[in-house]
Scaffold this motif. Sequence first.
Motif, short mmCIF file in Angstrom:
data_model
loop_
_atom_site.label_atom_id
_atom_site.label_comp_id
_atom_site.label_asym_id
_atom_site.label_seq_id
_atom_site.Cartn_x
_atom_site.Cartn_y
_atom_site.Cartn_z
N GLY A 20 16.61 -9.35 -16.10
CA GLY A 20 15.34 -8.79 -16.58
C GLY A 20 14.20 -9.61 -16.00
N ASP A 21 13.28 -10.02 -16.86
CA ASP A 21 12.11 -10.77 -16.38
C ASP A 21 12.35 -12.28 -16.39
N ASN A 31 20.21 -5.53 -15.85
CA ASN A 31 19.21 -5.56 -14.76
C ASN A 31 19.19 -6.94 -14.11
C1 NAG Z 1 14.49 -5.25 -13.67
O1 NAG Z 1 13.82 -6.48 -13.68
C2 NAG Z 1 12.89 -6.63 -12.65
C3 NAG Z 1 12.40 -8.04 -12.63
O2 NAG Z 1 11.70 -8.38 -13.76
C4 NAG Z 1 11.78 -5.62 -12.82
O3 NAG Z 1 10.84 -5.74 -11.77
C5 NAG Z 1 12.36 -4.24 -12.83
O4 NAG Z 1 11.37 -3.28 -13.10
C6 NAG Z 1 13.49 -4.13 -13.83
N1 NAG Z 1 14.18 -2.88 -13.64
C7 NAG Z 1 14.11 -1.88 -14.53
C8 NAG Z 1 14.91 -0.66 -14.18
O5 NAG Z 1 13.45 -1.95 -15.52
#
Ligand code: NAG
Length: 322
Positions: free
Chosen positions: A134-135, A184
């Motif tokens: 994720g983030d 993610n």
């Molecule tokens: C997955 O995490 C990244 C990095 O934070 C982000 O940019 C991306 O939007 C995320 N993907 C989804 C499908 O939410």
Amino acid sequence: MMMNSQKNLFFISLIVIAGLSIISARPLVAKKVVHAINAGSHMAKRSVEGFVYTRDQGYDEDTNAVDYSDDENLKGLVIKYAKEPTIYMTERHGYNSFGYQLALDIEQTYTLILKFCEMYFDKPGRRVFHVKLGDTRVITNLDIFAKAGRFVAHDEYVEFKYQNGKIYYKNQVCNNGIVDGKLNISFEKTQNDNPFIHGIVVYAGSLDQTDFEDLHNFKAQWERNYANEARKKADQLNKLKEQKLKKQEKIIVRNDHTDIEEDFEDIEIKEEVKQEQGRTVPPLKEMLMTPLGIVCMIGFFFTSFVLISSAFFEGNNVKKEQ
Ligand SMILES: *[C@@H]1O[C@H](CO)[C@@H](O)[C@H](O)[C@H]1NC(C)=O
């Protein structure tokens, strides 16, 4: 010669892998493998533990796949510490940050195993990137060359928890860690070169349930096996070379011999031809004076006598009948 050395390296790798699969004290358990991905490859690959790395999937668009086994310069390459060398021979990289989305159903503790190998750079500080769930950055400033060197398998282990519909890393929530039921994972670019990945395993177990704690033993054993096999192969090669040299010596001796024989044959043939040429018109008298000639002569006269006399008597008989 190139072909032979490639074959040798191939067999060394096979033997090393076979040896390791027996020795590895705590292998991954196939049924706990939720995802295994052969990044950058369109081929599935069965692991020594018995699970299958699927062809590459779940990755973002606008990324690139590379197959280093196509590279002539890397033919016969042995990837150090690799249980599955083919996994490291293919890679996915992005010119920007990129990621994978992988379905996750059951809430529990997992370990993410990320498989890397620096195949291109031979200096540290060239390819440096972050890994995120994720983030949340779960690995910062990852520099595979600095950690392992070039052509060396390097796996990173990240334990995380899936609980109440959220992903936790070290008890901290990772926002966007799970989106639409998919984990993610992302590789965040820095000012340095492209982030990359060679293989991904999502394992349904905590870190101590993986092969992580056995890694030191595994590497030590890999080096012992490799050194042993390389020494054996070198010995065999030397023996083969010696045998080849001996064979070549024999062939040289034999060649000399056949040359001499050919010379003799040439002389004999020439002499025979000369003799035949001398005998082209053999005197009839000489032939008749041989025992066979005498027998032939007697036979000839005898047959002539019988034929003539029978013709004579037949003539008489014909006359009498008239
Ligand atoms: C997955 O995490 C990244 C990095 O934070 C982000 O940019 C991306 O939007 C995320 N993907 C989804 C499908 O939410």
